[in-house]
Design a protein around this motif. Structure first.
Motif, PDB file in Angstrom:
ATOM      1  N   ASN A   8       0.835  -1.200   0.000  1.00  0.00           N
ATOM      2  CA  ASN A   8       0.000   0.000   0.000  1.00  0.00           C
ATOM      3  C   ASN A   8       0.872   1.253   0.000  1.00  0.00           C
ATOM      4  O   ASN A   8       1.902   1.293   0.667  1.00  0.00           O
ATOM      5  CB  ASN A   8      -0.882  -0.003   1.254  1.00  0.00           C
ATOM      6  N   LYS A  17      -3.722   4.402   2.693  1.00  0.00           N
ATOM      7  CA  LYS A  17      -2.943   4.094   1.505  1.00  0.00           C
ATOM      8  C   LYS A  17      -3.760   3.224   0.555  1.00  0.00           C
ATOM      9  O   LYS A  17      -4.683   2.529   0.975  1.00  0.00           O
ATOM     10  CB  LYS A  17      -1.650   3.384   1.902  1.00  0.00           C
ATOM     11  N   GLY A  66      -4.425  -1.055   3.870  1.00  0.00           N
ATOM     12  CA  GLY A  66      -3.955   0.317   3.725  1.00  0.00           C
ATOM     13  C   GLY A  66      -4.770   1.323   4.514  1.00  0.00           C
ATOM     14  O   GLY A  66      -4.387   2.490   4.609  1.00  0.00           O
TER      15      GLY A  66
END
Length: 144
Positions: A8, A17, A66
């Motif tokens: 990520n 992310k 993420g």
């Protein structure tokens, strides 16, 4: 098997992310193109999917990898029990654990989105000892 679930990256700090197909982790830098990369001790962040599941069980089942701004989402390893100095072979790289957990900064978009953040308690940070590519499905092997 202990493995990588996702890589990520984000262009700005403090943001969730987005998953990428693979990432190049540069020596003494971290994930190329990521806002957190740099010549410091927290070049790479890792968080176990097991930790993310704790927040999902609180009713936030739409969390993606993420969401806690981790560079590498893992499965099958309890990251926060690794001692600082531990080395992991991840894909083509070797990472050295430099920190367990961190303080969550004020106004953290992740905490606002989820109501809690497991990263300060269960996320770990590492520096890149051996550079290379990491992709989902790569095995994680503890070297010490």
């Amino acid at each position: 098997m202990t493995k990588v679930l996702a890589i990520n990256s984000s262009k700005e700090k403090g943001q969730p992310k987005q998953a990428v197909a693979k990432g190049y982790f540069a020596l003494n830098w971290g994930l190329q193109g990521d806002a957190h990369a740099g010549d410091w001790h927290r070049q790479v962040s890792l968080l176990g999917n097991e930790s993310i599941d704790k927040i999902r069980r609180l009713g936030l089942d739409n969390l993606a990898t993420g969401s806690f701004a981790e560079n590498i989402t893992t499965a099958g390893i309890v990251l926060f029990t690794l001692p600082v100095g531990s080395r992991l072979r991840v894909g083509e790289t070797v990472l050295e654990v430099t920190q367990i957990g961190k303080e969550c900064h004020k106004g953290c978009a992740i905490r606002e989105k989820t109501g809690d953040c497991v990263m300060p308690r269960e996320g770990i940070f590492a520096r890149v000892i051996t550079p290379g590519w990491i992709k989902p499905g790569d095995e994680i092997v503890r070297l010490d």
